[in-house]
Scaffold this motif. Structure first.
Motif, PDB file in Angstrom:
ATOM      1  N   LYS A  87      98.898  44.518  46.509  1.00  0.00           N
ATOM      2  CA  LYS A  87      99.688  45.385  47.373  1.00  0.00           C
ATOM      3  C   LYS A  87     100.803  46.101  46.616  1.00  0.00           C
ATOM      4  N   THR A  88     101.104  45.667  45.409  1.00  0.00           N
ATOM      5  CA  THR A  88     102.144  46.297  44.608  1.00  0.00           C
ATOM      6  C   THR A  88     101.619  46.501  43.195  1.00  0.00           C
ATOM      7  N   LEU A  89     102.404  47.161  42.369  1.00  0.00           N
ATOM      8  CA  LEU A  89     102.023  47.318  40.974  1.00  0.00           C
ATOM      9  C   LEU A  89     102.038  45.957  40.282  1.00  0.00           C
ATOM     10  N   PRO A  90     101.200  45.771  39.250  1.00  0.00           N
ATOM     11  CA  PRO A  90     101.182  44.487  38.534  1.00  0.00           C
ATOM     12  C   PRO A  90     102.560  44.133  37.984  1.00  0.00           C
ATOM     13  N   GLY A 117     100.819  51.671  32.657  1.00  0.00           N
ATOM     14  CA  GLY A 117      99.924  52.769  32.998  1.00  0.00           C
ATOM     15  C   GLY A 117      98.582  52.296  33.496  1.00  0.00           C
ATOM     16  N   SER A 118      98.338  50.980  33.455  1.00  0.00           N
ATOM     17  CA  SER A 118      97.063  50.440  33.926  1.00  0.00           C
ATOM     18  C   SER A 118      96.956  50.585  35.436  1.00  0.00           C
ATOM     19  N   LYS A 119      95.771  50.921  35.911  1.00  0.00           N
ATOM     20  CA  LYS A 119      95.539  51.066  37.343  1.00  0.00           C
ATOM     21  C   LYS A 119      95.029  49.747  37.926  1.00  0.00           C
ATOM     22  N   PRO A 120      95.208  49.534  39.236  1.00  0.00           N
ATOM     23  CA  PRO A 120      94.675  48.326  39.868  1.00  0.00           C
ATOM     24  C   PRO A 120      93.161  48.263  39.716  1.00  0.00           C
ATOM     25  N   ASN A 165      98.688  56.648  39.595  1.00  0.00           N
ATOM     26  CA  ASN A 165      98.384  55.329  40.141  1.00  0.00           C
ATOM     27  C   ASN A 165      98.073  55.430  41.636  1.00  0.00           C
ATOM     28  N   PRO A 166      96.941  54.893  42.084  1.00  0.00           N
ATOM     29  CA  PRO A 166      96.551  55.003  43.502  1.00  0.00           C
ATOM     30  C   PRO A 166      97.581  54.437  44.472  1.00  0.00           C
ATOM     31  N   LEU A 167      98.237  53.336  44.106  1.00  0.00           N
ATOM     32  CA  LEU A 167      99.229  52.743  44.996  1.00  0.00           C
ATOM     33  C   LEU A 167     100.440  53.656  45.155  1.00  0.00           C
ATOM     34  N   VAL A 168     100.837  54.287  44.065  1.00  0.00           N
ATOM     35  CA  VAL A 168     101.951  55.240  44.106  1.00  0.00           C
ATOM     36  C   VAL A 168     101.569  56.448  44.955  1.00  0.00           C
TER      37      VAL A 168
END
Length: 267
Positions: free
Chosen positions: A70-73, A59-62, A159-162
């Motif tokens: 460029k991807t989720l951790p 659930g942590s955000k970048p 999540n901003p990337l999502v």
């Protein structure tokens, strides 16, 4: 990002490689086939290492300003420990290849409770499929589903990337076509000839998004659901419900939440 190295052999001993998915006790986390299982010599901790293509979601955000992300951790190591509910006493962990893992009383006279976290003590909300980093909407997808807790799904869509991936798909689908207001159920009947929901996957998470029919004319592989759909149903025992979330004030995504395996959106 590179995956974390497996636990040192001097501290943890590998006891299994999962031959089928396994649910972590008292969580929504399902470990995929190929996950390695380790246990320490004192039987106080179990660690698991996900196979390639999977990652735990916390659930942590970048971090703000981290343009290189460029991807989720990628977090591939999880830790399962048991804690005694009393002031004194100790609990042990156990693992059985046919039954999974859990807690045993050692000197604990109260309740032993299991906790599943990352090795830096972040709560694990589920498992994501990293190979599905772009939205897929194939009717007969081979995408391995993610396993996320209800709070994990909320965090996933936050999540901003999502959100960027979903917004890009939304813009590609509409491409200047007007976006209708479906907030009133009465307006849906008149709009269903032009709009549908489509079933999509991102990182293995299944959800539904609105699309104009005109964008799907040459895509029979995409599963379409009437925009009059307002519930979720189970094909087996259990219950499920529909959830929705507005992203960036532009698009609303829907998904099904429940305790059955085959929970789908329906009219």
């Amino acid at each position: 990002m590179e995956a974390t190295d497996p636990p040192p052999a001097s501290v943890f001993k590998q006891v299994d490689v999962l031959q089928q998915p396994l649910q972590v006790p008292n969580t929504n986390v399902v470990l995929p086939k190929g996950t390695k299982v380790f246990i320490d010599q004192a039987e106080s901790e179990i660690r698991v290492e996900l196979p390639a293509g999977y990652a735990f979601f916390t659930g942590s955000k970048p971090s703000p300003g981290n343009a290189s992300l460029k991807t989720l951790p990628v977090i591939v190591i999880g830790s399962y420990t048991c804690k005694c509910g009393g002031q004194d006493g100790r609990c042990n962990v156990f693992y059985l290849s046919v039954g999974g893992f859990g807690c045993l009383h050692n000197s604990c006279t109260a309740t032993c409770s299991g906790y599943f976290v990352t090795i830096d003590d972040k709560e694990i909300e589920g498992v994501l499929n990293l190979e599905n980093s772009k939205i897929s909407a194939a009717l007969r997808t081979t995408t391995q589903s993610a396993s996320l807790s209800p709070s994990g799904k909320q965090a996933f869509f936050d999540n901003p990337l999502v959100q960027q991936e979903i917004l890009a798909k939304h813009q590609a689908l509409f491409n200047g076509f007007p976006v209708p207001d479906l907030s009133k159920q009465s307006s849906r009947s008149s709009l269903q000839k032009d709009y549908v929901y489509i079933k999509t996957y991102l990182y293995g998470v299944r959800f539904y998004m609105l699309a104009p029919r005109v964008a799907l004319v040459n895509h029979p592989e995409i599963e379409q659901i009437s925009i009059e759909a307002n519930t979720c149903t189970c094909s087996n025992k259990g219950e499920c419900r529909i959830e929705k979330k507005s992203l960036l004030g532009i698009i609303t995504v829907h998904w099904c939440e429940g305790d059955c395996d085959a929970c789908v959106m329906a009219v």
